[in-house]
Scaffold this motif. Sequence first.
Motif, PDB file in Angstrom:
ATOM      1  N   TYR A   1       0.816  -1.209   0.000  1.00  0.00           N
ATOM      2  CA  TYR A   1       0.000   0.000   0.000  1.00  0.00           C
ATOM      3  C   TYR A   1       0.852   1.262   0.000  1.00  0.00           C
ATOM      4  N   LYS A   2       2.092   1.154   0.456  1.00  0.00           N
ATOM      5  CA  LYS A   2       2.922   2.347   0.622  1.00  0.00           C
ATOM      6  C   LYS A   2       3.378   2.882  -0.738  1.00  0.00           C
ATOM      7  N   LYS A   3       3.195   4.174  -0.907  1.00  0.00           N
ATOM      8  CA  LYS A   3       3.498   4.791  -2.197  1.00  0.00           C
ATOM      9  C   LYS A   3       4.926   4.528  -2.640  1.00  0.00           C
ATOM     10  N   GLU A   4       5.876   4.589  -1.706  1.00  0.00           N
ATOM     11  CA  GLU A   4       7.273   4.458  -2.088  1.00  0.00           C
ATOM     12  C   GLU A   4       7.641   3.042  -2.529  1.00  0.00           C
ATOM     13  N   TYR A   5       6.786   2.056  -2.186  1.00  0.00           N
ATOM     14  CA  TYR A   5       7.123   0.669  -2.502  1.00  0.00           C
ATOM     15  C   TYR A   5       6.139   0.018  -3.476  1.00  0.00           C
ATOM     16  N   TYR A   6       5.213   0.790  -4.010  1.00  0.00           N
ATOM     17  CA  TYR A   6       4.179   0.201  -4.871  1.00  0.00           C
ATOM     18  C   TYR A   6       4.793  -0.511  -6.080  1.00  0.00           C
ATOM     19  N   GLU A   7       5.690   0.163  -6.803  1.00  0.00           N
ATOM     20  CA  GLU A   7       6.274  -0.457  -8.004  1.00  0.00           C
ATOM     21  C   GLU A   7       7.034  -1.732  -7.655  1.00  0.00           C
ATOM     22  N   MET A   8       7.759  -1.691  -6.552  1.00  0.00           N
ATOM     23  CA  MET A   8       8.508  -2.879  -6.142  1.00  0.00           C
ATOM     24  C   MET A   8       7.558  -4.013  -5.771  1.00  0.00           C
ATOM     25  N   SER A   9       6.488  -3.675  -5.057  1.00  0.00           N
ATOM     26  CA  SER A   9       5.505  -4.687  -4.673  1.00  0.00           C
ATOM     27  C   SER A   9       4.910  -5.370  -5.894  1.00  0.00           C
ATOM     28  N   MET A  10       4.541  -4.593  -6.885  1.00  0.00           N
ATOM     29  CA  MET A  10       3.955  -5.175  -8.097  1.00  0.00           C
ATOM     30  C   MET A  10       4.991  -5.959  -8.902  1.00  0.00           C
ATOM     31  N   ALA A  11       6.237  -5.507  -8.867  1.00  0.00           N
ATOM     32  CA  ALA A  11       7.299  -6.251  -9.556  1.00  0.00           C
ATOM     33  C   ALA A  11       7.506  -7.613  -8.909  1.00  0.00           C
ATOM     34  N   VAL A  12       7.453  -7.670  -7.589  1.00  0.00           N
ATOM     35  CA  VAL A  12       7.527  -8.961  -6.900  1.00  0.00           C
ATOM     36  C   VAL A  12       6.349  -9.830  -7.319  1.00  0.00           C
ATOM     37  N   GLY A  13       5.161  -9.229  -7.390  1.00  0.00           N
ATOM     38  CA  GLY A  13       3.965  -9.973  -7.760  1.00  0.00           C
ATOM     39  C   GLY A  13       3.987 -10.527  -9.169  1.00  0.00           C
ATOM     40  N   ASP A  14       4.812  -9.945 -10.043  1.00  0.00           N
ATOM     41  CA  ASP A  14       4.855 -10.410 -11.437  1.00  0.00           C
ATOM     42  C   ASP A  14       5.142 -11.905 -11.539  1.00  0.00           C
ATOM     43  N   ASP A  15       5.984 -12.429 -10.656  1.00  0.00           N
ATOM     44  CA  ASP A  15       6.280 -13.864 -10.696  1.00  0.00           C
ATOM     45  C   ASP A  15       5.031 -14.688 -10.411  1.00  0.00           C
ATOM     46  N   LEU A  16       4.253 -14.262  -9.424  1.00  0.00           N
ATOM     47  CA  LEU A  16       3.019 -14.977  -9.093  1.00  0.00           C
ATOM     48  C   LEU A  16       2.023 -14.901 -10.240  1.00  0.00           C
ATOM     49  N   PHE A  17       1.859 -13.719 -10.809  1.00  0.00           N
ATOM     50  CA  PHE A  17       0.914 -13.568 -11.911  1.00  0.00           C
ATOM     51  C   PHE A  17       1.328 -14.453 -13.093  1.00  0.00           C
ATOM     52  N   ALA A  18       2.629 -14.522 -13.339  1.00  0.00           N
ATOM     53  CA  ALA A  18       3.125 -15.342 -14.448  1.00  0.00           C
ATOM     54  C   ALA A  18       2.867 -16.824 -14.186  1.00  0.00           C
ATOM     55  N   GLN A  19       2.991 -17.241 -12.941  1.00  0.00           N
ATOM     56  CA  GLN A  19       2.736 -18.650 -12.620  1.00  0.00           C
ATOM     57  C   GLN A  19       1.264 -19.006 -12.791  1.00  0.00           C
ATOM     58  N   VAL A  20       0.379 -18.075 -12.448  1.00  0.00           N
ATOM     59  CA  VAL A  20      -1.047 -18.314 -12.682  1.00  0.00           C
ATOM     60  C   VAL A  20      -1.298 -18.484 -14.175  1.00  0.00           C
ATOM     61  N   ARG A  21      -0.744 -17.582 -14.985  1.00  0.00           N
ATOM     62  CA  ARG A  21      -0.971 -17.651 -16.431  1.00  0.00           C
ATOM     63  C   ARG A  21      -0.415 -18.949 -17.015  1.00  0.00           C
ATOM     64  N   ALA A  22       0.742 -19.380 -16.521  1.00  0.00           N
ATOM     65  CA  ALA A  22       1.324 -20.628 -17.021  1.00  0.00           C
ATOM     66  C   ALA A  22       0.449 -21.821 -16.659  1.00  0.00           C
TER      67      ALA A  22
END
Length: 758
Positions: free
Chosen positions: A693-714
């Motif tokens: 939720y923190k503004k300063e870490y939003y991009e990093m949080s979503m970048a971490v999430g990219d791996d999870l999203f990719a695993q769902v798609r796979a």
Amino acid sequence: MAAPPVPAEAYDAPRTVANKRDKSALLRAIRMALGIESAAVRRNTQNFNRNRYREAAALPDYEALKDEARAIKEHAIGDLPDLLMTLETAIRSRGGNFYLASTAADACRYILGVCQSHGAKLVVKGKSITSEEIRLNHTLEGAGIEVAESDLAEFILQVADEQPSHNVAPAMHYSTERISALFKRKFSTSEPLETGEELTKFARGRLRQKFLNADVGFTGANLIAADTGTIMLVESEGNIRMSSLLPPVHISLAGVEKVIPAQSQMGVFLELLPLSFNGKLTSYTSFLRPPLEDPPFALAGRPRKKREFHLVLIDNGRMKMRQDPVLQESLYCIRCSACMNCCANFQTVGGHAFGGETYCGGIGGAWEAGTGTLENARFSDLCTGCSRCVNNCPVRIDIPWLNEVLRDRLNRSSAGSPLASLLGIVSFVRGDDRRASAQKVFFANYHWYAKWGTRTRGLSNRLIRHSTARRWMQSLVGVDVRREVPPFPARPLVRAARELPPLARVGKRAKVVLFPDVYTNYGLPQRGVAAIKVLRALGVDIVVSDALPEGRAALSQGMIATAKKHARHTADALLPYLDEGRDIIVIEPSALAMFRRDYRHLLADAARFELLRTRTFDPVEYIARLSAKSGRPARDLFDVARSPVGTRLFVHSHCQQKTLGCAEPTEALLREIGFDVATSSVECCGMAGSFGYKKEYYEMSMAVGDDLFAQVRAAEAPEAGGARALVASGTSCTEQLHAGLARPVLHPIELLASILKV
């Protein structure tokens, strides 16, 4: 149309953002790492991590080895002053030189003096993070002595003028392509340098003459045995062996924490160290008792000199760390980097962002604070307390607790703000905890805002959807406008549960109390209602306690006094239920982890913690236990054909749930019922409570999430069978999956409630 790529020169250089005293340096470092280094860091750390999991699982005495290593380190640090005297005697008895340096400057002065006394023009160095700590290369080069880094990764960093981004693989943030471009630019070579083999051959050719002509060889030490003076050196390239054997003068630098009582104890660390890094054995392990008796190498026409050895041990804050009741534990670290490789945040940005001038990762904050200043540990904010490092540390260091304490100390050292004080007063924050930032005070006391948000849900839900209100939230307490804030429910869990019709309590097999954690009570109460429905159907006598903050939110912000207050009040409220013979059910995994893990630090009474630890359960974990105890197969209790979302599931288990051992029972029960279950392999979704939720870490949080999203798609690819329903246990995980995939997410207990037979 995609935006054009940002050129590398638009980002800060790693050294310019190495010191994180100023938070702006941390944020610039994150931007740099995401823009340039993330792909290579992710690939390398995740590969190391997979290999370690595989090999550790095949080691039958893995847990016993960790216990043994921990006991040795505890003994060594406890007896350190005596061990140093024993070691000095052992080294001097063999004709070696022993020097105990009090500071970095003292160590550099001594080493420079040794080099100058021999007229050294060239020092060849093996990899040594302690030499980075004391800035040794700067001292030697300032005196006109050439320093040749012989480790390939350190050679790359020396050419690039960068600090390490990892303890064991210091240049793992570099791709082959970037190394090739660096070498071509720096050495003006026309060689192709397109493969790892070509790059290694090129570096080896430049280093070979350095080894042959070096006046002094320099190494670190993985361990030093006090009884014999034996030094253990572990490596994968052979350069450390050459640095210690070829030149006539060998200097070994190590922190005092590397000393253990006996050479016979080195074996357990030799098993754990390479396994904990990447699951592989090292190519070269040396046990040296210098000075060696064999003559050193000498080129034709040059005199063969007598061997000389200097062991330089350094304090530089370590003895003070030894007296610190919390930081002392960091001295047990064996520099294996397991905590880095299994950390989702580190996997995404590496040590140039999640690190300081020398040390990085989850363990790095304690080392930067201990050997430097507390402010240097500001990057420890990137430790979200997910706990994945806890079970993977070979000496069982509680790294999340180290970072929570660092945050607490940083909070107390800050000036505070009028807004933070005001928020602290209205939400009953303890004393110095009000000196934390307004953002931290807000998130630490989410229960207070959630309670009033629910009571005024009509107004509150309009405000959280209003763009102007959201901009004010971002401005005042740093809640990023790009994050969707879940609406407050019509009825919190406690109210919804008490409106359920009562059931007779005759002939019940088990008795439980459902603890309505803040996140379930005010965020996803339907999950708690589903748990009540399932447990009642299975014959369980279930009651619901009052909703209380259990301390997770405050602990995550480093507000330990407030977290202790919350823990104490929660324990007081739940112990009467335990006295009635009831077990405790907790829906939210991060809250469950407080009872099972974190209360050991927050409750003064160890017996009270142990009682809570052993009597608190995840709902599906508890149902699996009931099924096993009754002897009734899960298929007799649940009918997969009734599933409203089909039988194909993608299950993401919460990071704390994995650490506590609750993930496997949930996945196994779903499979036993008849679901086709695909699971995520990510360590953490990246949301991590308030972090995402923190503004300063939003991009990093979503970048971490990219791996999870990719695993769902796979898992949903046509060749994998197509769509799956999303299932997740954590509130944060649910929010992250919804943010990344815009899909509904069920809790396993909600799914079970929908397919009850009984």
